[in-house]
Write a protein that holds these residues in place. Structure first.
Motif, PDB file in Angstrom:
ATOM      1  N   ALA A 261      -1.993  45.091  24.671  1.00 48.82           N
ATOM      2  CA  ALA A 261      -3.595  44.244  23.574  1.00 48.82           C
ATOM      3  C   ALA A 261      -4.461  45.423  23.705  1.00 48.82           C
ATOM      4  O   ALA A 261      -5.202  46.086  22.313  1.00 48.82           O
ATOM      5  N   HIS A 262      -4.535  46.912  24.738  1.00 47.21           N
ATOM      6  CA  HIS A 262      -5.397  47.954  24.010  1.00 47.21           C
ATOM      7  C   HIS A 262      -4.938  48.807  23.143  1.00 47.21           C
ATOM      8  O   HIS A 262      -5.791  49.378  22.379  1.00 47.21           O
ATOM      9  N   THR A 263      -3.628  48.620  23.072  1.00 52.39           N
ATOM     10  CA  THR A 263      -3.648  49.161  21.691  1.00 52.39           C
ATOM     11  C   THR A 263      -3.688  49.267  20.295  1.00 52.39           C
ATOM     12  O   THR A 263      -3.916  49.736  19.008  1.00 52.39           O
ATOM     13  N   LEU A 264      -3.912  47.610  20.711  1.00 46.89           N
ATOM     14  CA  LEU A 264      -4.218  47.129  19.455  1.00 46.89           C
ATOM     15  C   LEU A 264      -5.720  46.971  18.676  1.00 46.89           C
ATOM     16  O   LEU A 264      -6.513  47.434  17.465  1.00 46.89           O
ATOM     17  N   ARG A 265      -6.711  46.985  19.798  1.00 43.15           N
ATOM     18  CA  ARG A 265      -7.615  47.674  20.020  1.00 43.15           C
ATOM     19  C   ARG A 265      -8.107  48.934  19.393  1.00 43.15           C
ATOM     20  O   ARG A 265      -8.977  49.184  18.292  1.00 43.15           O
ATOM     21  N   HIS A 266      -7.342  50.342  19.579  1.00 44.41           N
ATOM     22  CA  HIS A 266      -7.434  51.405  19.340  1.00 44.41           C
ATOM     23  C   HIS A 266      -7.088  51.008  18.110  1.00 44.41           C
ATOM     24  O   HIS A 266      -7.497  52.133  17.298  1.00 44.41           O
ATOM     25  N   SER A 267      -6.052  50.973  17.461  1.00 40.78           N
ATOM     26  CA  SER A 267      -5.246  50.537  16.435  1.00 40.78           C
ATOM     27  C   SER A 267      -6.712  50.167  15.199  1.00 40.78           C
ATOM     28  O   SER A 267      -6.768  50.497  14.167  1.00 40.78           O
ATOM     29  N   PHE A 268      -7.618  48.801  15.733  1.00 34.80           N
ATOM     30  CA  PHE A 268      -8.334  48.640  14.502  1.00 34.80           C
ATOM     31  C   PHE A 268      -9.322  49.433  14.345  1.00 34.80           C
ATOM     32  O   PHE A 268     -10.078  49.955  13.413  1.00 34.80           O
ATOM     33  N   ALA A 269      -9.775  50.644  15.549  1.00 37.85           N
ATOM     34  CA  ALA A 269     -10.445  51.643  15.217  1.00 37.85           C
ATOM     35  C   ALA A 269     -10.856  52.668  14.531  1.00 37.85           C
ATOM     36  O   ALA A 269     -11.086  52.420  13.746  1.00 37.85           O
ATOM     37  N   THR A 270      -9.689  52.986  14.346  1.00 29.79           N
ATOM     38  CA  THR A 270      -8.506  53.832  13.885  1.00 29.79           C
ATOM     39  C   THR A 270      -8.658  53.743  12.234  1.00 29.79           C
ATOM     40  O   THR A 270      -8.606  54.169  11.731  1.00 29.79           O
ATOM     41  N   GLN A 295     -15.582  58.335  19.621  1.00 24.89           N
ATOM     42  CA  GLN A 295     -15.657  59.643  18.838  1.00 24.89           C
ATOM     43  C   GLN A 295     -14.435  59.977  19.032  1.00 24.89           C
ATOM     44  O   GLN A 295     -13.865  60.897  18.155  1.00 24.89           O
ATOM     45  N   ILE A 296     -14.095  59.392  20.206  1.00 28.07           N
ATOM     46  CA  ILE A 296     -12.183  59.338  20.305  1.00 28.07           C
ATOM     47  C   ILE A 296     -10.868  59.425  19.201  1.00 28.07           C
ATOM     48  O   ILE A 296     -10.728  60.408  18.761  1.00 28.07           O
ATOM     49  N   TYR A 297     -11.881  58.090  18.542  1.00 26.80           N
ATOM     50  CA  TYR A 297     -10.548  58.145  17.784  1.00 26.80           C
ATOM     51  C   TYR A 297     -10.839  59.041  16.034  1.00 26.80           C
ATOM     52  O   TYR A 297     -10.180  59.021  15.699  1.00 26.80           O
ATOM     53  N   THR A 298     -11.994  59.566  16.035  1.00 25.31           N
ATOM     54  CA  THR A 298     -12.115  61.064  15.586  1.00 25.31           C
ATOM     55  C   THR A 298     -10.810  62.139  15.174  1.00 25.31           C
ATOM     56  O   THR A 298     -10.792  62.555  14.622  1.00 25.31           O
ATOM     57  N   HIS A 299     -10.982  62.391  16.923  1.00 23.44           N
ATOM     58  CA  HIS A 299      -9.729  63.612  17.341  1.00 23.44           C
ATOM     59  C   HIS A 299      -8.169  62.288  16.914  1.00 23.44           C
ATOM     60  O   HIS A 299      -7.356  63.194  16.808  1.00 23.44           O
ATOM     61  N   VAL A 300      -8.581  61.789  16.553  1.00 25.45           N
ATOM     62  CA  VAL A 300      -6.969  60.889  16.821  1.00 25.45           C
ATOM     63  C   VAL A 300      -6.049  60.800  15.085  1.00 25.45           C
ATOM     64  O   VAL A 300      -5.335  61.295  14.504  1.00 25.45           O
ATOM     65  N   LEU A 301      -7.677  60.914  14.505  1.00 29.02           N
ATOM     66  CA  LEU A 301      -7.008  61.091  12.570  1.00 29.02           C
ATOM     67  C   LEU A 301      -7.646  62.693  12.462  1.00 29.02           C
ATOM     68  O   LEU A 301      -5.805  62.907  12.209  1.00 29.02           O
ATOM     69  N   ASN A 302      -8.126  63.761  13.212  1.00 36.13           N
ATOM     70  CA  ASN A 302      -7.446  65.072  13.180  1.00 36.13           C
ATOM     71  C   ASN A 302      -7.462  65.361  11.912  1.00 36.13           C
ATOM     72  O   ASN A 302      -6.705  66.111  11.108  1.00 36.13           O
TER      73      ASN A 302
END
Length: 316
Positions: A261-270, A295-302
């Protein structure tokens, strides 16, 4: 003593999950010290126990912190003793990891392989960015179709917030509410139907527990006895229902990434960041206290505004 620990936790409105975890750690601490009473122990024994978890148990930093929180609660709130500052504790290292994120196509394939209530919960988590337990604890009254929003009560850090209600889920959510109302009516006919209420609301509003709006949006299939009061009532669905459904769907589509479920939450933000939404807006929707967490999701985008092109691709 453990009964007193439970009483103190309930007086302070800790969740049943936290209660179970804290009691478990306190038991382990007592057993590790030859069943001596914690009153006869102190900071030195706590330091040794926590260091043992890191050195021999190789536990994650979050696990060690949970054990520390449990023991601090025991000494400060139950035994009324202040532990000396523990400088000799060997701390478990907290790894810097980026979250697992699914692509839009992977999310669509995963949801297409699911059905029923697991599909609806997974879709709602991805569409709103809620945590798993926030989704499971939703009440019927927290879904506002007119405003297109969901109110999350008592989220992480005991904070309320509002997040988006996906318009595409309006029809299946209305059907789910009709099912909840039918189930609730059947419980009332059998002499049950009183849902658990937080804090002192049950005393303040004696009839609120039987009102349709207070019922869980995703109730359990069966009634159970509340361990904190001994009352038989219908609780929300177990979190394993969604976890099993997601893992089965991932296997069916051959998805190699770990999913939860947290993967879906991470995907939502990204995916919101990819769409150009402001990071402060995403912070509010996720319920993060500090924007640094978001801001960790900005690192995911890179990538910056125009994207980063690999040197290998530039020379091709």
């Amino acid at each position: 003593m453990l009964d007193e620990v439970r009483r103190c936790l309930r007086v302070r409105h800790y969740s049943i999950r936290t209660e179970t975890a804290y009691v478990g750690w306190i038991k382990r601490f007592i057993l590790a010290n030859q069943r001596r009473h914690p009153r006869d122990l102190g900071g030195r024994e706590v330091e040794a126990f926590l260091s043992l978890l890191a050195v021999r148990g190789h536990v994650a930093a979050s696990t060690q912190n949970q054990a520390l929180s449990a023991l601090l609660f025991l000494y400060r709130e139950v035994l009324k003793q202040d532990l000396p500052w523990m400088e000799q504790v060997v701390r478990a290292k907290r790894p810097l990891r980026v979250p697992t994120v699914l692509s839009v196509a992977e999310v669509r394939a995963l949801l297409a392989a699911m059905e029923g209530r697991p599909w609806l919960m997974a879709s709602l988590i991805y569409g709103s960015g809620m945590r798993l337990m926030e989704c499971l604890r939703l009440r019927v009254k927290d879904v506002d179709f007119g405003r297109g929003e969901i109110t999350v009560r008592e989220g992480k850090g005991a904070r309320d917030r509002r997040t988006v209600l996906p318009a595409s889920l309006a029809v299946p959510l209305r059907r789910e509410i009709e099912r909840v109302q039918s189930l609730h009516a059947a419980d009332l006919r059998e002499g049950f139907g009183r849902v658990w209420l937080p804090f002192a609301l049950e005393r303040k509003y004696p009839n609120a527990g039987t009102e349709p709006g207070w019922q869980y949006l995703f109730p359990s299939e069966h009634r159970s006895v509340d361990p904190r009061g001994g009352v038989e009532r219908r609780h929300h669905l177990d979190d394993q229902v969604l976890s099993r459904g997601m893992k089965q769907a991932a296997r069916r589509i051959g998805l190699a990434k770990p999913v939860s479920a947290h993967t879906l939450r991470h995907s939502f933000a990204t995916h919101l960041l990819e769409a150009g939404y402001d990071i402060r807006t995403i912070q509010e929707l996720l319920g993060h206290k500090d924007v640094a967490t978001t801001q960790i999701y900005t690192h995911v985008l890179n990538r910056g505004g125009s994207g980063v092109l690999s040197p290998l691709d530039r020379n091709a």
